[in-house]
Design an enzyme around this catalytic site. Sequence first.
Site, mmCIF file in Angstrom:
data_model
loop_
_atom_site.group_PDB
_atom_site.id
_atom_site.type_symbol
_atom_site.label_atom_id
_atom_site.label_comp_id
_atom_site.label_asym_id
_atom_site.label_seq_id
_atom_site.Cartn_x
_atom_site.Cartn_y
_atom_site.Cartn_z
ATOM 1 N N ASP A 11 -10.381 -0.378 -11.028
ATOM 2 C CA ASP A 11 -9.061 0.082 -10.379
ATOM 3 C C ASP A 11 -8.306 0.478 -11.336
ATOM 4 O O ASP A 11 -7.851 -0.279 -12.273
ATOM 5 C CB ASP A 11 -8.495 -0.818 -9.464
ATOM 6 C CG ASP A 11 -7.082 -0.473 -8.682
ATOM 7 O OD1 ASP A 11 -6.497 0.452 -9.221
ATOM 8 O OD2 ASP A 11 -6.746 -1.245 -7.842
ATOM 9 N N TYR A 232 -3.464 -13.782 -10.544
ATOM 10 C CA TYR A 232 -3.945 -12.825 -9.661
ATOM 11 C C TYR A 232 -3.757 -11.188 -10.162
ATOM 12 O O TYR A 232 -2.894 -10.776 -10.617
ATOM 13 C CB TYR A 232 -2.827 -12.683 -8.490
ATOM 14 C CG TYR A 232 -3.500 -11.636 -7.424
ATOM 15 C CD1 TYR A 232 -4.458 -11.705 -6.616
ATOM 16 C CD2 TYR A 232 -2.566 -10.480 -7.551
ATOM 17 C CE1 TYR A 232 -4.939 -10.708 -5.924
ATOM 18 C CE2 TYR A 232 -3.022 -9.389 -6.423
ATOM 19 C CZ TYR A 232 -4.031 -9.563 -5.816
ATOM 20 O OH TYR A 232 -4.292 -8.781 -5.019
ATOM 21 N N LYS A 235 -8.516 -8.503 -5.870
ATOM 22 C CA LYS A 235 -9.938 -9.062 -5.618
ATOM 23 C C LYS A 235 -10.820 -8.139 -6.401
ATOM 24 O O LYS A 235 -10.550 -6.962 -6.376
ATOM 25 C CB LYS A 235 -10.079 -8.738 -4.079
ATOM 26 C CG LYS A 235 -9.903 -10.020 -3.186
ATOM 27 C CD LYS A 235 -10.798 -11.192 -3.054
ATOM 28 C CE LYS A 235 -10.379 -12.137 -2.277
ATOM 29 N NZ LYS A 235 -11.303 -13.360 -2.571
HETATM 30 P P1 13P Z 1 -7.042 -4.065 -4.890
HETATM 31 O O1 13P Z 1 -7.762 -5.262 -5.272
HETATM 32 O O2 13P Z 1 -8.136 -3.225 -4.261
HETATM 33 O O3 13P Z 1 -6.409 -3.489 -5.793
HETATM 34 O O4 13P Z 1 -5.972 -4.527 -3.701
HETATM 35 C C1 13P Z 1 -5.136 -5.373 -3.873
HETATM 36 C C2 13P Z 1 -4.082 -5.782 -2.790
HETATM 37 O O5 13P Z 1 -3.320 -6.508 -2.929
HETATM 38 C C3 13P Z 1 -4.383 -5.251 -1.522
HETATM 39 O O6 13P Z 1 -3.369 -5.512 -0.697
HETATM 40 MG MG MG Z 2 -5.384 -1.871 -6.457
HETATM 41 MG MG MG Z 3 -9.636 -1.997 -4.796
#
Ligand code: 13P
Ligand code: MG
Ligand code: MG
Length: 385
Positions: A11, A232, A235
């Site tokens: 990302d 954090y 994910k």
């Molecule tokens: P990503 O891991 O796809 O960047 O999404 C993070 C998020 O906080 C979605 O609400």
């Molecule tokens: Mg993202």
């Molecule tokens: Mg993502």
Amino acid sequence: MKVTLSHIKADIGSLPGHTTVHSKVIEEVTKFVSDHSKGVIWDSQIGYVGDDVQITMVHDKGTNASEVHKLAWDAFKAGTEVAKELGLYGAGQDLLKDSFSGNIKGMGPGIAEMEITPRRSEPFIVYMMDKTEPGAFNFPIYKMFADPFNTPGLVIDQNMHNGFRFEVWDIEEAKAIMLETPNEMYDLLSLIGTKGRYVIKRVYTREDHEKLPDENVAVITTDKLSFIAGEYVGKDDPAAIVRIQSGLPASGEAMEAFSHPYLVSGWMRGSFNGPLMPVSMKDSKMIRFDGPPRVVASGFVYKDHKLTGPVDMFDDPAYDNARNLASSIADYLRRMGPFEPHRLPEEDMEYTTLPKVMEKLKGRFEHVDAVEKRKSKNSSQRDVE
Ligand code: 13P
Ligand code: MG
Ligand code: MG
Ligand code: 13P
């Protein structure tokens, strides 16, 4: 001759929130990879799911090849510059280190690689998921390679009849184990049902496979971003490469594993359970509550240094029912707001205000016995009065 399939994803910024990649970022990554691929990789394809850019490459450098990883890293860096110029949200989100140091592992991007002995026709599918975690692949990979109700080839194709071998990682203890199906099927299931800890990393054919003995036939990214960064950072949305046909699951058997929108963890702020919705790449915008979590699939064949494809595999009305069911499940779960089991248990949430709430309320907690005693004293005093 051995050939390596490498799939690396990150990302590097999205629009407007964690919703979708920008076409200019995709263009930049595509251009960078094509301008710098000479002498490094033979062919490549750039794709995306939600806010994650995905690079599929084919080459002869083996797995963990520094020059291949560097190419992907530098392409993500170039794409990040474009994301920064546009002011995209979370530009460079998954690039956790400043400079490349030989191997992209532990630097943020997810990696799935396998060295293969190519067959006359070498078909494979790259699955890409957004708003979920590597363990989200446990269920469909099991279905494809071990469940005869999903993959009748396990029963009726002589070459699959002996089953497969699964490499499972305990991502908390950094340990791995090999388990064989069908004989160790229940042991395998007892581990991989705990999808946040025991994660299928690779699948191999068995040594007695007639067409393709002892071959890696599936691989999944398993990089725990939150552990790497110590905080954090999103994910670790996973991807997988799955080889198909002639003694392996047929294309349709591999795809059938996603016909049921099973529950995965991730979604909003990486902290909610939700249904995995199979969609075409163009429909992989993560809008409702930053989701629901989605999977996209690209079908390829490899031949003579070239990739032919991709076919956008979920661009098929036969998945409409799965998508509709996923939307109904989303309606149902969303009404629970911040309650479990829609919200993940405390220890699995990507971030939480609970420690701060606890700190604030600390002095106001009393032992329940003391509270009860005081209450009964109060009521007996009332009796006397
Ligand atoms: P990503 O891991 O796809 O960047 O999404 C993070 C998020 O906080 C979605 O609400
Ligand atoms: Mg993202
Ligand atoms: Mg993502
Ligand atoms: P192969 O055994 O030729 O791979 O194919 C079986 C098949 O495709 C059935 O769907």
